[in-house]
Design an enzyme around this catalytic site. Sequence first.
Site, PDB file in Angstrom:
ATOM      1  N   GLN A  41       0.737  -1.184   0.063  1.00  0.00           N
ATOM      2  CA  GLN A  41       0.011   0.162  -0.068  1.00  0.00           C
ATOM      3  C   GLN A  41       1.004   1.183  -0.112  1.00  0.00           C
ATOM      4  O   GLN A  41       0.285   2.388  -0.596  1.00  0.00           O
ATOM      5  CB  GLN A  41      -0.902   0.129   1.173  1.00  0.00           C
ATOM      6  CG  GLN A  41      -1.846  -1.032   0.891  1.00  0.00           C
ATOM      7  CD  GLN A  41      -3.015  -1.360   2.221  1.00  0.00           C
ATOM      8  OE1 GLN A  41      -2.695  -1.842   3.278  1.00  0.00           O
ATOM      9  NE2 GLN A  41      -4.068  -0.403   2.304  1.00  0.00           N
ATOM     10  N   HIS A  61      -1.756  -5.264 -12.872  1.00  0.00           N
ATOM     11  CA  HIS A  61      -0.991  -5.111 -14.054  1.00  0.00           C
ATOM     12  C   HIS A  61      -1.864  -5.639 -15.163  1.00  0.00           C
ATOM     13  O   HIS A  61      -1.671  -5.421 -16.308  1.00  0.00           O
ATOM     14  CB  HIS A  61       0.362  -5.380 -14.060  1.00  0.00           C
ATOM     15  CG  HIS A  61       1.213  -4.350 -13.353  1.00  0.00           C
ATOM     16  ND1 HIS A  61       2.506  -4.716 -12.806  1.00  0.00           N
ATOM     17  CD2 HIS A  61       0.861  -3.279 -13.096  1.00  0.00           C
ATOM     18  CE1 HIS A  61       3.184  -3.829 -12.374  1.00  0.00           C
ATOM     19  NE2 HIS A  61       2.220  -2.845 -12.206  1.00  0.00           N
ATOM     20  N   ASP A  73       2.414   0.664  -7.963  1.00  0.00           N
ATOM     21  CA  ASP A  73       3.705   0.776  -8.639  1.00  0.00           C
ATOM     22  C   ASP A  73       4.712   2.008  -7.780  1.00  0.00           C
ATOM     23  O   ASP A  73       5.979   1.626  -7.615  1.00  0.00           O
ATOM     24  CB  ASP A  73       3.811   1.183  -9.847  1.00  0.00           C
ATOM     25  CG  ASP A  73       3.283  -0.099 -10.934  1.00  0.00           C
ATOM     26  OD1 ASP A  73       2.886  -1.078 -10.226  1.00  0.00           O
ATOM     27  OD2 ASP A  73       3.289   0.351 -12.032  1.00  0.00           O
ATOM     28  N   ASN A 187      -1.936 -10.722   8.360  1.00  0.00           N
ATOM     29  CA  ASN A 187      -3.027  -9.915   8.502  1.00  0.00           C
ATOM     30  C   ASN A 187      -4.334 -10.267   7.829  1.00  0.00           C
ATOM     31  O   ASN A 187      -4.354 -10.654   6.800  1.00  0.00           O
ATOM     32  CB  ASN A 187      -2.398  -8.515   7.723  1.00  0.00           C
ATOM     33  CG  ASN A 187      -3.408  -7.298   8.208  1.00  0.00           C
ATOM     34  OD1 ASN A 187      -3.531  -6.926   9.132  1.00  0.00           O
ATOM     35  ND2 ASN A 187      -4.356  -6.946   7.014  1.00  0.00           N
ATOM     36  N   TYR A 330     -13.030  -1.805  12.811  1.00  0.00           N
ATOM     37  CA  TYR A 330     -13.441  -0.739  11.920  1.00  0.00           C
ATOM     38  C   TYR A 330     -14.983  -0.578  12.249  1.00  0.00           C
ATOM     39  O   TYR A 330     -15.525   0.637  12.271  1.00  0.00           O
ATOM     40  CB  TYR A 330     -13.259  -0.746  10.508  1.00  0.00           C
ATOM     41  CG  TYR A 330     -11.807  -0.734  10.288  1.00  0.00           C
ATOM     42  CD1 TYR A 330     -11.107   0.546   9.888  1.00  0.00           C
ATOM     43  CD2 TYR A 330     -11.125  -1.974  10.168  1.00  0.00           C
ATOM     44  CE1 TYR A 330      -9.894   0.570   9.514  1.00  0.00           C
ATOM     45  CE2 TYR A 330      -9.621  -1.847   9.830  1.00  0.00           C
ATOM     46  CZ  TYR A 330      -9.044  -0.732   9.491  1.00  0.00           C
ATOM     47  OH  TYR A 330      -7.969  -0.673   9.069  1.00  0.00           O
ATOM     48  N   GLU A 396      -5.617  -2.330  14.129  1.00  0.00           N
ATOM     49  CA  GLU A 396      -5.950  -1.497  13.260  1.00  0.00           C
ATOM     50  C   GLU A 396      -7.312  -0.645  13.592  1.00  0.00           C
ATOM     51  O   GLU A 396      -8.160  -1.533  14.202  1.00  0.00           O
ATOM     52  CB  GLU A 396      -6.173  -1.846  11.757  1.00  0.00           C
ATOM     53  CG  GLU A 396      -4.887  -2.390  11.025  1.00  0.00           C
ATOM     54  CD  GLU A 396      -5.154  -2.778   9.617  1.00  0.00           C
ATOM     55  OE1 GLU A 396      -6.381  -2.562   9.112  1.00  0.00           O
ATOM     56  OE2 GLU A 396      -4.279  -3.813   9.201  1.00  0.00           O
TER      57      GLU A 396
HETATM   58  C1  PNW Z   1      -7.974  -3.516   6.483  1.00  0.00           C
HETATM   59  N1  PNW Z   1     -14.064  -5.086   5.589  1.00  0.00           N
HETATM   60  O1  PNW Z   1      -8.754  -4.297   5.267  1.00  0.00           O
HETATM   61  C2  PNW Z   1      -6.500  -3.782   5.892  1.00  0.00           C
HETATM   62  O2  PNW Z   1      -5.581  -4.555   6.893  1.00  0.00           O
HETATM   63  C3  PNW Z   1      -5.781  -2.713   5.520  1.00  0.00           C
HETATM   64  O3  PNW Z   1      -4.706  -3.186   4.416  1.00  0.00           O
HETATM   65  C4  PNW Z   1      -6.891  -1.842   4.904  1.00  0.00           C
HETATM   66  O4  PNW Z   1      -6.220  -0.680   4.142  1.00  0.00           O
HETATM   67  C5  PNW Z   1      -7.777  -1.088   5.840  1.00  0.00           C
HETATM   68  O5  PNW Z   1      -8.418  -2.399   6.758  1.00  0.00           O
HETATM   69  C6  PNW Z   1      -8.866  -0.421   5.330  1.00  0.00           C
HETATM   70  O6  PNW Z   1      -9.693  -0.996   4.579  1.00  0.00           O
HETATM   71  C7  PNW Z   1     -10.107  -4.263   5.546  1.00  0.00           C
HETATM   72  O7  PNW Z   1     -14.786  -4.966   4.460  1.00  0.00           O
HETATM   73  C8  PNW Z   1     -10.643  -4.448   4.400  1.00  0.00           C
HETATM   74  O8  PNW Z   1     -14.911  -5.047   6.716  1.00  0.00           O
HETATM   75  C9  PNW Z   1     -11.977  -4.749   4.366  1.00  0.00           C
HETATM   76  C10 PNW Z   1     -12.829  -4.792   5.555  1.00  0.00           C
HETATM   77  C11 PNW Z   1     -12.270  -4.736   6.780  1.00  0.00           C
HETATM   78  C12 PNW Z   1     -10.709  -4.327   6.831  1.00  0.00           C
END
Ligand code: PNW
Length: 493
Positions: A41, A61, A73, A187, A330, A396
Amino acid sequence: MLYSWLTVVLCLSLKWVSCYEVSNLTFPDSFLFGSATSAYQIEGAWNESGKGISRWDYITHSMKIVLDGSNGDVACDSYHKYKDDIAILKELGVNYYRFSIAWTRILPDGFTNDINQDGVDYYNNLIDGLIEAEIQPWVTMYHWDIPQVLNYIGDFNNPNTSDYMVYYADTLFSLFGDRVKTWITINEPITFCAHYPLGSLALGAVLPPGITEYLCGHNVLRAHAKIYDLYQRKYKESQSGRISIALSAEYAEPATDSAADLEASERKLLFDFGWFAYPLVYGNYPSVMIDTIRNLSSLQGYPFSRLPTFTLEERLLLKGAYDFIALNHYTTSLTADASADVKSPNFLNDALVNQYKDSSWETSSASWLTVYPEGFRKLLVYIKKTYNNPEIVITENGYADDPGVLNDEGRINYIKSYLSQLLKAIYEDGVNVTAYTAWSLMDNFEWYNGFTVRFGLYNVDFDSPNKTRTAKESASYYRNIIETRCLVDVCEE
Ligand code: PNW
C-alpha cells in the site's frame, strides 16, 4: 452532565455527527499508541532493487479490477522516502510503527534459496531509523502481497504454502529479530480467504466457493502455529519477542432482541473472529462452525464437511500459539437470523445470518465502514468473556474519507468516539487492552478502491514527484492524545 448536554446540542445541530459522549478518563501509563501501514500500500518501487513480483503487482497490471485503474507501482514511494515516514511518525509521537515486509523484497521468488540483499538493507535502514527515533518497529510478515509464484501454486489453498511461509518467517527472525520484538505473522486472513477472492482472481480461475475459504483459513492457521512454535524453539530465549496474528472483526449487533437474533449474532462472531481465534485459544474451530458446516455440507450433497479437520498434533500446536490478541476493528453490522434458508455453499452463507447497516449510523467514504463506536466496546467485552480475558492489542482502527480532505472532522470524531469506548472497556468493563494502532499513518493504495478513499492521518499528494506528506487535522488531534493521554481538554487523574 455538561458533556452529555454538549453531546445533545452537537447531535441536534450537526445531523451528520454521531451522538456520542467523550470520555474524560486518562489512558493508563503503560498504554501504547501507534500507527500502521502495509508494504504494497505504500512502498512503490515494485520492480526495483531485485524485488520479485507479488500477487498485487500481477493483479493490478493484468486485470481491470481496481476502481480507478491505479496500482501500487509508486504509491507513497516509501521505498525511497522512508525517512519522511520516520519524520512524521516522530512528529506524531507514536510509541511504535506497525509496517509490513514485502515477502518478494526479501525472497524475490518466494523461497529462501535467493535472499535479496537490497531488500534486507531497506528494512534494516527502516528498523534502525525507527529505533533511533525511539519508535518500536512492529512487523507484519504477510499483508496480502504473496509472491506470485506461490499464488500460481495455489496460495494458501496449497498446504505447502504454510511450510514455505515458515522458511520466510525463519529468515525474518534471523535477519531482524535482534531488533524487532513484536511480530504479526499474517494480516486479516478472513479478508483474503473469504471476503476478497484474491487468489482465484490472480489465477484467472473461479475456485469452488464454500471449499477454498476454509482450505485457505486452515493452512493460514497451520502456518501461524508452526511459525509460533519455531520462534519458541529457536529464537524466544535470545530475542524475547512476542507474536500474534492480526484478526479482523466487525461487531455483529443483534438486529432485534429475539432469541434467534441473539444467537445469530453469537454465531456470526464465532464464524468471523472465532474461525481463527478459537483454534488459537482452545485448539479447534468453534463447535458451532464444525456442526453447522457439517450439516450444511450433508444437505448440499457433499460426502464430507467442507470445513477441514486438524490432526491432534496440529491442535496441540495451535492451542496457545499467541502472546496477545491482535484485533483490527472498524465497524459493526446488524445481524439477523437466517437459519431457515439453506443457500449455496459459500462462507458468507454458512453462518446462516443476514447482515445490514442501521440507517441511523453515520457512513464514510468506504461503503462497508459505518460509524458505531458502541460496537467497539461490545466487541471488546465479548472477546474478554469468550476468550479468557486475554491481552488485546488494537492493530488497526480507522476511518475513510475522500481525497484531499485536510480538515478531517469525520476522522477526528471517529477516533474520539472509538477511543472513548475503548476507555470505557478498560475502566468500566476491565478489558485488558494495552495498545491502539491508528490505520493509517498516511493516505495509501486502498486495494480495490485504489486511491479513491483515504485512511491517512497524513495527506499524500500523489501528483507531486515528492509524494508530499501533509498533516491533516486528525494528525494534530492524535498527537495531542498521545501527549496528554486524554481525549478532552482536561482529564480525570
Ligand atoms: C484492512 N471490511 O482491510 C486492511 O488490513 C488494510 O490493509 C486496509 O487498508 C484497511 O483495513 C482499510 O480497508 C479491511 O470490509 C478491508 O470490513 C475490508 C474490511 C475490513 C478491513
